[in-house]
Structure formats: structure tokens, C-alpha cells
Design an enzyme around this catalytic site. Structure first.
Site, short mmCIF file in Angstrom:
data_model
loop_
_atom_site.label_atom_id
_atom_site.label_comp_id
_atom_site.label_asym_id
_atom_site.label_seq_id
_atom_site.Cartn_x
_atom_site.Cartn_y
_atom_site.Cartn_z
N ASP A 63 0.90 -1.14 0.00
CA ASP A 63 0.00 0.00 0.00
C ASP A 63 0.94 1.19 0.00
O ASP A 63 1.56 1.49 1.02
CB ASP A 63 -0.87 -0.01 1.27
CG ASP A 63 -1.80 1.19 1.30
OD1 ASP A 63 -1.37 2.29 0.85
OD2 ASP A 63 -2.93 1.07 1.77
N HIS A 64 1.09 1.83 -1.16
CA HIS A 64 2.20 2.78 -1.27
C HIS A 64 2.05 3.96 -0.30
O HIS A 64 3.03 4.63 0.01
CB HIS A 64 2.42 3.23 -2.72
CG HIS A 64 1.44 4.26 -3.21
ND1 HIS A 64 0.20 3.93 -3.66
CD2 HIS A 64 1.52 5.59 -3.30
CE1 HIS A 64 -0.43 5.03 -4.03
NE2 HIS A 64 0.34 6.06 -3.83
N HIS B 274 -5.67 2.72 1.23
CA HIS B 274 -4.86 3.85 1.69
C HIS B 274 -5.51 4.56 2.88
O HIS B 274 -4.86 4.83 3.88
CB HIS B 274 -4.69 4.88 0.57
CG HIS B 274 -4.11 4.31 -0.70
ND1 HIS B 274 -3.14 3.34 -0.70
CD2 HIS B 274 -4.36 4.58 -2.00
CE1 HIS B 274 -2.83 3.04 -1.94
NE2 HIS B 274 -3.56 3.78 -2.76
C1 BG6 Z 1 -3.60 4.52 -6.32
C2 BG6 Z 1 -4.96 4.59 -6.93
O1 BG6 Z 1 -3.50 3.44 -5.42
O2 BG6 Z 1 -3.34 5.73 -5.62
C3 BG6 Z 1 -5.08 5.77 -7.86
O3 BG6 Z 1 -5.21 3.39 -7.65
C4 BG6 Z 1 -4.71 7.04 -7.13
O4 BG6 Z 1 -6.38 5.88 -8.40
C5 BG6 Z 1 -3.36 6.88 -6.44
O5 BG6 Z 1 -4.65 8.09 -8.09
C6 BG6 Z 1 -3.07 8.07 -5.55
O6 BG6 Z 1 -1.75 7.99 -5.09
P1 BG6 Z 1 -0.97 9.31 -4.69
O7 BG6 Z 1 0.33 8.81 -4.16
O8 BG6 Z 1 -0.86 10.14 -5.94
O9 BG6 Z 1 -1.82 10.00 -3.66
#
Ligand code: BG6
Length: 522
Positions: free
Chosen positions: A210-211, A273
Site C-alpha cells: 500500500d504505497h 490507503h
Molecule cells: C492509487 C490509486 O492506489 O493511488 C489511484 O489506484 C490514485 O487511483 C493513487 O490516483 C493516488 O496515489 P498518490 O500517491 O498520488 O496519492
């Protein structure tokens, strides 16, 4: 096992900062080959290859490493390396890859072309991994990174096992699997996927990515709470009025309409997230920083979250879909006009929910979660709003005494701010709210590394702290299922119900105004 290396320069070429003096960075000591499934995909290009390159630039990759790309696109090794270079040149935070380091890095990369259902392709992969062990000294250690469409995850895992590449087949070394989100598309499919994964990899070998957990300010939530004395005593129902968690984006679905139209904001952002942020801000102090102690606490608090009943979905949640509007002074189309989206789609691009936690710390404190695309601004934050003062003794008539708010800013700004009341200089006792701000970039003098760099490094090291354990993934699905079931079975005839570039749908405002509260402005 890990070598301490003094911090020198960084991939950004930034100067040393006294706040970072004496810190050590860890080079990964275990040799390893990392295999990227879906190597021709967008994520590999934009995030994963630049991350690998920056790990090399920062001297974090082990001395003996190999990179193997695997996908259906018929590249030769050299074509794959050229693709890698093009991705790094375009997307790396450190700018274009330069020799002599680039040539050395490229030497460690090879490519296996094949279909994920083709046993022969996995035999080729096995031969390549054996060759890496001999030529690059990668010592039978393997990290498999699945960044393919989720429908193929189970197939790849089965193929790895059939090709004798699973951890149970190994006499020496280790194997781990990194699985991109989404982990399943609902509770049942997540359980089915987990059943397949667990046949081959046990929980200690499974890294569900989960980045958001790799973002520095998200990691700092724990430091703020548990490395300070002043916050924890007031982090409870006696002092906190409510907590607002926002992940707002200005982008639409870009080229991902085909995926997104079957996902929606609840699955795409809230289930993973946003619920991870929720757990970090609400959990009890872990007894140690070990991966399992932290993940035990996250699971424990999620277990105490009161599930939304089917009949309460309308009251406790809000959904929206963007119509046409203006973002950054440019006209943008409505969701239904995006490529690969059903022109009649009822998929939500905005989701909000109110949750309560049935434990002593948080009883009756609402947590409001929201995420949406094509909103007024890209920004993610957690705002802890404290209760009103018990008695007003200062302030001239007409002065508004605001509640104190502590904001953990996740992006684009990364920092912490505290809003409190102060006297306006002058003979009268006027009171105004002021803000005390900390910014990670200026404070520590570094640009934080993108989440993927941290997470790939951790998976190679065997540190699962920032990856989601199965129990929490399952619980997060349980929490979103009532809304998901209701939203997939009933259309919202008001869609589109917010214009691109705005604050989101009006029904999300009602979620708070009916409790006498308001969202913070996006
Ligand atoms: C991803 C989603 O996990 O996270 C995307 O699939 C979203 O739809 C993205 O745009 C958002 O990541 P960040 O790091 O730009 O907030």
C-alpha cells in the site's frame, strides 16, 4: 546482517543538514534477484524502475543484485534495458541515468518474455534466476513483484510453484512475493486470493503493498504520536472532538477507465490507503517497533471499528461522481465521458464515510474519511480537531474562538501544523487563531524519497512493517462491504453530483453538518 553506511550525498545531490548528522543509512546486505511481473506496464515505468535506479544511486541495493523483467511484450534484453533507461530518464527524481553507473546497472537487468499462463515461460524464468545466482552472486534469494492486473496474481503464484520457484521448493535462500493493490475486489474475492497465495507463500513471505505506507509523512504519524510526550495524553475522547482524513486528487481516471469503472473510490482508495491512515492515527501504542507488534495494533483497532449496518449506509456514507468542470483553469470532461468508462456509469469517483470506534479511547468520537478524484486540489491530510474550551474568558465580542487542530500533512506539503488561539497585539484582548508549521523538506533539508523506493528496499530487507498483513486487509474489506454492496446494487440517479474542480458532492457535506461539523476546505 546490515552494514551501517554514513549518509553522504543523496540522489537529489542535496547538501548535508545538521538535523541529519550522525544518521546512518542501511545498505541491504542480502544478495537478491527481483523479478518484476508486468514489466512493460505503467507502474513499472513510472515508479518501479526509477525506484530501483535511485536505490542503486543511493548505495542501498546490495552488492550482488539482479533485475528480471517478465511480461508478454516481446522485448530482447537490450530493448528492455532501453525501456528502463527511458523510464528513468523521464520519471526519476534524480534526472537522467548517466554512465558509468548506468552501464553497470543495465548489466544486472535481463528480460523474460512470455505469457503468464505459459509453463515454458516460467521455465525460462527459472533458468534466468539460476544464471543470476551463478553470474551475479544472487545466492538463491528472490523477490517476486506482482504489478500485473490483479486478475493474474493467483495464476502467477501457481506458476511459480509449478516451476519449483516457490519458497517450499528451495534448499537455499529465500523467496518473497510483493503484491500490488487491489488485493481482491470484495471480501470474498480477497479471501479467495489469500487462499491461493497462502498455498505457496506464508504470511512472513507475503508483502501486500500500500504505497501510502511508504510515504514519509505517513511513517511520521507514529513518530509524532509515540516519540513525543505531549500528544498522546490528549489523543482520546476527552480532548478530541473528531478526526478528518482526506485523500483528494485533481486527476481524473486518466488512462485507467477500464479498471476504475469496475472499482470506484471506495475500493480504489478507502479500503486500503485511507483505512491504513485511519488505523495508524487511532491505534494504541505498539509494544515495540517490530512489524508484527505494529500490525497487531492496527488490526486491533480496526477490529474495534463499528461496522456500518446495511440500513445505515445512507446516513453514514456519501458517494459522488464528477461531472465536467474546470481544473487548473482548463475545462475537463465528466467521468462518463472518460475513455473506457460506461457513458451511463454509476461508479463513484468520490466516497466518504463516518466510522466510530468502540473502545475506551475513542468511544463516540467520529472519524470522517473521504477521497475523491477531480476535486479542487491535490492534498492528503489527517486533521485532529480538539474539543472546544470549557469556558470562554478571553476574546472580545465577535471574536471566534476556534477549536485547536493538529494537521498531519501528507501531500503535496509534508509536515505538521498546529492551529491555536493567540492574542492579537494591542490594548484589547482580541483572539485570533494562528498556525505553527513544520515542514519536512525545509526542516531536514531533504526531498523525501518516493514511497516505492522505501517499500522495495524494505521488501528486499525482509522488513514487513510498512506492508499490510492479511488480517487488516480482510478487516478493511469487512468495513467497506456494506457500502459497497449498497452502492453496487443501487444506482444514484443524481450522478454526476459534483463538478470537477470543486469540494465534492453536497451529500458529503451533510454527513458532517448533520453532526454540527464541517469538512476542512480542500
Ligand atoms: C492509487 C490509486 O492506489 O493511488 C489511484 O489506484 C490514485 O487511483 C493513487 O490516483 C493516488 O496515489 P498518490 O500517491 O498520488 O496519492
Amino acid at each position: 546482517m546490515q552494514t551501517e553506511v554514513k549518509v553522504a550525498g543523496t540522489a537529489d545531490g542535496q547538501a548535508a543538514n545538521p538535523l541529519r548528522e550522525g544518521l546512518a543509512t542501511n545498505r541491504i546486505t542480502d544478495p537478491c534477484t527481483i523479478v518484476f511481473f508486468g514489466a512493460a506496464g505503467d507502474l513499472t515505468k513510472r515508479m518501479l524502475m526509477p525506484a530501483m535506479w535511485n536505490l542503486r544511486l543511493e548505495d542501498i541495493l546490495p552488492t550482488n543484485y539482479g533485475i528480471v523483467g517478465f511480461s508478454r511484450t516481446p522485448y530482447s534484453n537490450d530493448e528492455f534495458r532501453a525501456q528502463m533507461k527511458a523510464s528513468i530518464d523521464q520519471f526519476s527524481r534524480s534526472g537522467p541515468a548517466k554512465d558509468p553507473l548506468w552501464s553497470d546497472f543495465a548489466r544486472h537487468a535481463t528480460y523474460v518474455n512470455g505469457d503468464f499462463t505459459d509453463r515454458g515461460a516460467f521455465k525460462k524464468l527459472r533458468a534466468q534466476l539460476d544464471a543470476n545466482d551463478k553470474q551475479l552472486g544472487t545466492a538463491h534469494n528472490r523477490l517476486y513483484y506482482l504489478s500485473t492486473p490483479p486478475s493474474i496474481f493467483a495464476t502467477i503464484i501457481q506458476q511459480l510453484s509449478d516451476a519449483g520457484l516457490g519458497p517450499k521448493d528451495q534448499a537455499e535462500g529465500w523467496s518473497r512475493v510483493v503484491i500490488e493493490k487491489p488485493f481482491g475486489t470484495d471480501l470474498d474475492s480477497a479471501r479467495a486470493l489469500q487462499a491461493e497465495v497462502s498455498k505457496v507463500f506464508d504470511e512472513r513471505q507475503t508483502y501486500r503493498i500500500d504505497h501510502y505506507l511508504g510515504k514519509e509523512p505517513v511513517q511520521d504519524i507514529m513518530a509524532l504520536r509515540f516519540a513525543n510526550m505531549i500528544f498522546e495524553p490528549i489523543w482520546n475522547r476527552r480532548y478530541v472532538d473528531c478526526i478528518l482524513i482526506t485523500a483528494a486528487e485533481t486527476v481524473g481516471v486518466e488512462r485507467r477507465g477500464g479498471y476504475y469503472d469496475h472499482a470506484g473510490a471506495l475500493r480504489d482508495m478507502i479500503q486500503n490507503h485511507v483505512i491504513n491512515l485511519f488505523a495508524l492515527v487511532a491505534m494504541e501504542p505498539p509494544i515495540s517497533p517490530s512489524a508484527d507488534h505494529i500490525r497487531d495494533e492496527k488490526f486491533k483497532v480496526l477490529s474495534a471499528v463499528r461496522p456500518i449496518k446495511a440500513e445505515e449506509v445512507a446516513k453514514m456514507t456519501a458517494r459522488g461522481q464528477y461531472g465536467a468542470g474546470i481544473i487548473d483553469a482548463k475545462q475537463v470532461p465528466s467521468y462518463r465521458q472518460e475513455p473506457d468508462v460506461d457513458p451511463n456509469s454509476s461508479t463513484e469517483t468520490y466516497a466518504a464515510a463516518k466510522f466510530l470506534i468502540d473502545n475506551w479511547r475513542w468511544a463516540d468520537v467520529p472519524f470522517y474519511l473521504r477521497s475523491g478524484k477531480r476535486l479542487a486540489r491535490k492534498y492528503s491530510e489527517i486533521a485532529v480537531t480538539f474539543r472546544q474550551i470549557p469556558l470562554r474568558i478571553f476574546g472580545e465580542l465577535g471574536d471566534r474562538i476556534e477549536s485547536n487542530t493538529l494537521v498531519m500533512k501528507i501531500q503535496p506539503e509534508e509536515g505538521v501544523s498546529l492551529r491555536f488561539n493567540a492574542k492579537v497585539p494591542g490594548p484589547k484582548m482580541h483572539i485570533r487563531a494562528v498556525t505553527m508549521d513544520f515542514n519536512y523538506g525545509t526542516g531536514f533539508g531533504v526531498t523525501t524519497a518516493p514511497a516505492y523506493e522505501r517499500l522495495i528496499g524494505d521488501a528486499m530487507r525482509g522488513d514487513a512493517t510498512l506492508f499490510t498483513r492479511w488480517d487488516a486487509v480482510e478487516r478493511a474489506w469487512e468495513l467497506v462491504m456494506p457500502a459497497l454492496e449498497c452502492w453496487t446494487s443501487t444506482r444514484d440517479d443524481d450522478f454526476p453530483n459534483y463538478a470537477a474542480g470543486t469540494q465534492g458532492p453536497a451529500n458529503a457535506d451533510t454527513l458532517l453538518t448533520s453532526d454540527g461539523r464541517e469538512w476542512r476546505k480542500i
